[in-house]
Design an enzyme around this catalytic site. Structure first.
Site, PDB file in Angstrom:
ATOM      1  N   LYS A 173       0.888  -1.171   0.000  1.00  6.00           N
ATOM      2  CA  LYS A 173       0.000   0.000   0.000  1.00  6.00           C
ATOM      3  C   LYS A 173       0.922   1.215   0.000  1.00  6.00           C
ATOM      4  O   LYS A 173       1.363   1.694   1.041  1.00  6.00           O
ATOM      5  CB  LYS A 173      -0.883  -0.018   1.249  1.00  6.00           C
ATOM      6  CG  LYS A 173      -2.186   0.745   1.147  1.00  6.00           C
ATOM      7  CD  LYS A 173      -2.054   2.183   0.730  1.00  6.00           C
ATOM      8  CE  LYS A 173      -1.660   3.107   1.860  1.00  6.00           C
ATOM      9  NZ  LYS A 173      -1.421   4.513   1.394  1.00  6.00           N
ATOM     10  N   CYS A 286      13.732  11.146   6.134  1.00  2.00           N
ATOM     11  CA  CYS A 286      13.735  10.840   7.569  1.00  2.00           C
ATOM     12  C   CYS A 286      15.151  10.792   8.103  1.00  2.00           C
ATOM     13  O   CYS A 286      15.349  10.767   9.307  1.00  2.00           O
ATOM     14  CB  CYS A 286      13.040   9.522   7.833  1.00  2.00           C
ATOM     15  SG  CYS A 286      13.978   8.134   7.222  1.00  2.00           S
TER      16      CYS A 286
HETATM   17  P1  NAD Z   1       2.238   9.600   6.530  1.00  2.00           P
HETATM   18  O1  NAD Z   1       2.315   9.087   7.914  1.00  2.00           O
HETATM   19  O2  NAD Z   1       1.335  10.731   6.220  1.00  2.00           O
HETATM   20  O3  NAD Z   1       1.820   8.422   5.522  1.00  2.00           O
HETATM   21  C1  NAD Z   1       2.443   7.157   5.568  1.00  2.00           C
HETATM   22  C2  NAD Z   1       1.454   6.113   5.082  1.00  2.00           C
HETATM   23  O4  NAD Z   1       0.335   6.080   5.964  1.00  2.00           O
HETATM   24  C3  NAD Z   1       0.900   6.395   3.692  1.00  2.00           C
HETATM   25  O5  NAD Z   1       0.848   5.195   2.969  1.00  2.00           O
HETATM   26  C4  NAD Z   1      -0.481   6.967   3.967  1.00  2.00           C
HETATM   27  O6  NAD Z   1      -1.401   6.668   2.955  1.00  2.00           O
HETATM   28  C5  NAD Z   1      -0.875   6.287   5.254  1.00  2.00           C
HETATM   29  N1  NAD Z   1      -1.759   7.117   6.078  1.00  2.00           N
HETATM   30  C6  NAD Z   1      -1.900   8.467   6.026  1.00  2.00           C
HETATM   31  N2  NAD Z   1      -2.777   8.890   6.950  1.00  2.00           N
HETATM   32  C7  NAD Z   1      -3.200   7.797   7.604  1.00  2.00           C
HETATM   33  C8  NAD Z   1      -4.110   7.592   8.681  1.00  2.00           C
HETATM   34  N3  NAD Z   1      -4.729   8.603   9.275  1.00  2.00           N
HETATM   35  N4  NAD Z   1      -4.307   6.346   9.108  1.00  2.00           N
HETATM   36  C9  NAD Z   1      -3.662   5.315   8.535  1.00  2.00           C
HETATM   37  N5  NAD Z   1      -2.795   5.449   7.517  1.00  2.00           N
HETATM   38  C10 NAD Z   1      -2.556   6.672   7.052  1.00  2.00           C
HETATM   39  O7  NAD Z   1       3.754   9.938   6.115  1.00  2.00           O
HETATM   40  P2  NAD Z   1       4.262  10.656   4.805  1.00  2.00           P
HETATM   41  O8  NAD Z   1       3.911  12.109   4.881  1.00  2.00           O
HETATM   42  O9  NAD Z   1       3.872   9.901   3.598  1.00  2.00           O
HETATM   43  O10 NAD Z   1       5.830  10.475   4.982  1.00  2.00           O
HETATM   44  C11 NAD Z   1       6.640  11.340   5.723  1.00  2.00           C
HETATM   45  C12 NAD Z   1       6.862  10.822   7.126  1.00  2.00           C
HETATM   46  O11 NAD Z   1       7.465   9.524   7.082  1.00  2.00           O
HETATM   47  C13 NAD Z   1       7.819  11.686   7.913  1.00  2.00           C
HETATM   48  O12 NAD Z   1       7.367  11.780   9.234  1.00  2.00           O
HETATM   49  C14 NAD Z   1       9.126  10.905   7.851  1.00  2.00           C
HETATM   50  O13 NAD Z   1      10.024  11.165   8.894  1.00  2.00           O
HETATM   51  C15 NAD Z   1       8.611   9.509   7.915  1.00  2.00           C
HETATM   52  N6  NAD Z   1       9.587   8.565   7.408  1.00  2.00           N
HETATM   53  C16 NAD Z   1      10.204   7.746   8.314  1.00  2.00           C
HETATM   54  C17 NAD Z   1      11.152   6.858   7.882  1.00  2.00           C
HETATM   55  C18 NAD Z   1      11.824   5.935   8.849  1.00  2.00           C
HETATM   56  O14 NAD Z   1      12.373   4.933   8.429  1.00  2.00           O
HETATM   57  N7  NAD Z   1      11.794   6.213  10.144  1.00  2.00           N
HETATM   58  C19 NAD Z   1      11.478   6.777   6.526  1.00  2.00           C
HETATM   59  C20 NAD Z   1      10.820   7.630   5.632  1.00  2.00           C
HETATM   60  C21 NAD Z   1       9.872   8.515   6.091  1.00  2.00           C
END
Ligand code: NAD
Length: 503
Positions: A173, A286
């Site tokens: 997903k 990240c």
């Molecule tokens: P996000 O949390 O908005 O989305 C991540 C995933 O969750 C997506 O597939 C999205 O569709 C889904 N999602 C969104 N809202 C949701 C909800 N309310 N309930 C359930 N699922 C939901 O993150 P993003 O904006 O796509 O990515 C950026 C974030 O990811 C930043 O905080 C970054 O630090 C983090 N990140 C962390 C790592 C790591 O390994 N720690 C790596 C890359 C990115």
């Protein structure tokens, strides 16, 4: 306008939800395509396809599964230009960085090419009289990965590369913001199988969507494990809900990585490292370094002076501009959120040295661009220090001593990565040992471990106890079975009513 469809059982899948999300080109600010948003019904179809073929896929010997990974890697490399262009046009990162995103994912695929070795079990001959003990790692079944927008190639490959090589079948997903590359990867995966005379339908499926499909994944009883990467609140929610439903879950969250600069550091190099790590990919990593902690006033003053000059030399441009250091951020909402953080930073008393708001690129006025910003005298208690901004904003937090510098990342709510810049080996060694963060760089600004090591932060940067890729990934995507076997020789032994021991 093109629709980006689910990919189920080896083919594009229409689905009947009737819900769509807009996919923007961040350079122009215009909608370039629509992506289908699944409901539980579309997910069920994908899970059924994955479940049907999983036993047969797990029964393919590990060497043949590895060969699929070799062929997949070859195909991704052969299609690199096309993939990088899709990635760049939906995410906004520049082409060279888009290729880096793909290559870091392929590193994990390369690791998965060695899966026969990684899956070899353990064996003890003669653990007791006529008794041998051995253990094996078996696939979990149907598993799922939920990925963020900021690495639309690397993070899916972190997950499905290892999971599928271990014998699982997979539901991906991806982020609904840039879903184009994940679908192309799934198509190439099918092609890899076909080139080897294998039918891989159902082994890798892509289901697009938002919270509705994430909730459906977490509730689906056939899915036995979920890997999530995204922001911390959602990571925590996914972890809590998935584990409550009896699933194995790893959930990586947000970050606020610090770069500690000791007075003896090579400042010429530090400034170059910092600008790449803070502003590369518009800070949407990240493992970016959005906080720099110079130790001592002289270090801080000199660093600030040089950083201002460095920022003046940065070129913000469209993602296909080969001269651009970074491109637009992913969405208008995200650009506005970053601008808001800059406003809050000023209001809470930090010194805004360079203001990136108001940047506009001629001919691309509707693009989601924001210039680089620099804050000095950021303090521990400030909201803009505590929270993740995820944009091209570098914050200087001044420290008086090594101990104070060490305590900042150690006490922060996030603990993904940290870096120290110094020429003093003993100080670096002590820092690496004591800092309360999961991944440490010594004169390395973005310490993302290589694929055969493992990736994972601490504190609110990761929920669950198993990291991504490397042997930790193999552990996450498999379960251990241990067999104790006896082939007795000679006379029948008497019955025993005490717990068997090897004494
Ligand atoms: P996000 O949390 O908005 O989305 C991540 C995933 O969750 C997506 O597939 C999205 O569709 C889904 N999602 C969104 N809202 C949701 C909800 N309310 N309930 C359930 N699922 C939901 O993150 P993003 O904006 O796509 O990515 C950026 C974030 O990811 C930043 O905080 C970054 O630090 C983090 N990140 C962390 C790592 C790591 O390994 N720690 C790596 C890359 C990115």
């Amino acid at each position: 306008m093109q629709d980006i469809r689910h990919f189920v059982n080896g083919a594009a899948f229409e689905g009947g939800s009737g819900r769509f999300g807009d996919v923007f080109n961040p350079n122009t600010g215009e909608v370039e395509s629509r992506v289908q948003l699944a409901t539980a019904a579309e997910l069920d179809a994908a899970v059924a396809a994955a479940a049907l073929v999983q036993p047969a896929w797990a029964a393919v010997n590990p060497q043949r599964r590895a060969r699929v990974m070799f062929e997949f890697k070859r195909l991704v490399e052969a299609n690199m230009e096309e993939l990088a262009l899709i990635l760049s046009s939906q995410h906004g990162k520049v082409i060279a960085d888009s290729k880096g995103d793909i290559v870091r994912g392929l590193d994990v695929i390369e690791f998965a090419c060695g899966i026969p070795h990684a899956l070899k079990g353990e064996y003890t001959e003669g653990a007791g009289p006529g008794i041998d003990v051995y253990s094996m790692r078996q696939a979990l079944g149907v598993v799922a990965g939920i990925t963020p927008f900021n690495f639309p190639a690397m993070i899916p490959m972190w997950m499905f590369g290892v999971a599928i090589a271990c014998g699982n079948t997979f539901i991906l997903k991806p982020s609904e913001k840039d879903p184009g590359v994940p679908v192309r990867l799934a198509e190439l995966f099918m092609e890899a199988g076909a080139n080897l005379g294998m039918d891989l339908k159902g082994v890798l499926n892509v289901v697009h969507g938002d919270k509705a499909v994430v909730d459906a994944i977490l509730a689906n009883p056939t899915i036995s494990a979920v890997s999530f990467v995204g922001s911390s609140d959602i990571a925590q929610y996914v972890y809590a809900t998935g584990t409550a439903n009896g699933k194995r879950v790893q959930a990586m969250g947000g970050a606020k990585n610090h770069g500690v600069v000791l007075p003896d550091a090579d400042l010429d190099q530090v400034v170059k490292d910092l600008s790449g790590a803070a502003f590369g990919s518009a800070g949407e990593r990240c493992m970016a370094l959005p906080v720099v902690v110079p130790v001592g006033k002289a270090t801080a003053d000199e660093l600030r002076k040089r950083m201002v000059a460095e920022i003046e030399s940065l070129r913000v441009g469209i993602s296909t501009d080969p001269q651009a250091h970074y491109g637009p951020v992913v969405s208008a909402a995200h650009r506005d959120k970053i601008a808001d953080y800059i406003r809050i930073g000023e209001a809470e008393g930090a010194e805004l040295v360079v203001d990136g708001r108001g940047f506009s690129l001629q001919g691309y006025e509707k693009g989601f661009f924001i210039g680089p910003s620099l804050f000095d005298n950021v303090k521990k208690g400030m909201r803009t220090y505590q929270e993740e901004i995820f944009g091209p904003v570098l914050q200087i937090v001044r420290a008086e001593t090594f101990e104070e510098a060490l305590s900042l990342p150690s006490e922060h709510q996030y603990g993904n990565g940290v870096a120290i810049f110094t020429r003093d080996g003993a100080a670096a060694r002590q820092f690496a040992s004591r800092v309360n963060v999961g991944m440490v760089g010594i004169n390395v600004p973005i310490p993302v471990p290589v694929a055969y090591h493992t990736f994972g932060g601490w504190k609110r940067s990761a929920f669950g106890d198993t990291n991504q890729h490397g042997m930790e990934g193999v552990k996450f995507w498999t379960k251990v079975k241990t067999i104790t076997s006896r082939w007795p020789e000679g006379a029948v032994t008497g019955n025993s009513f005490v717990i068997p021991t090897m004494a």
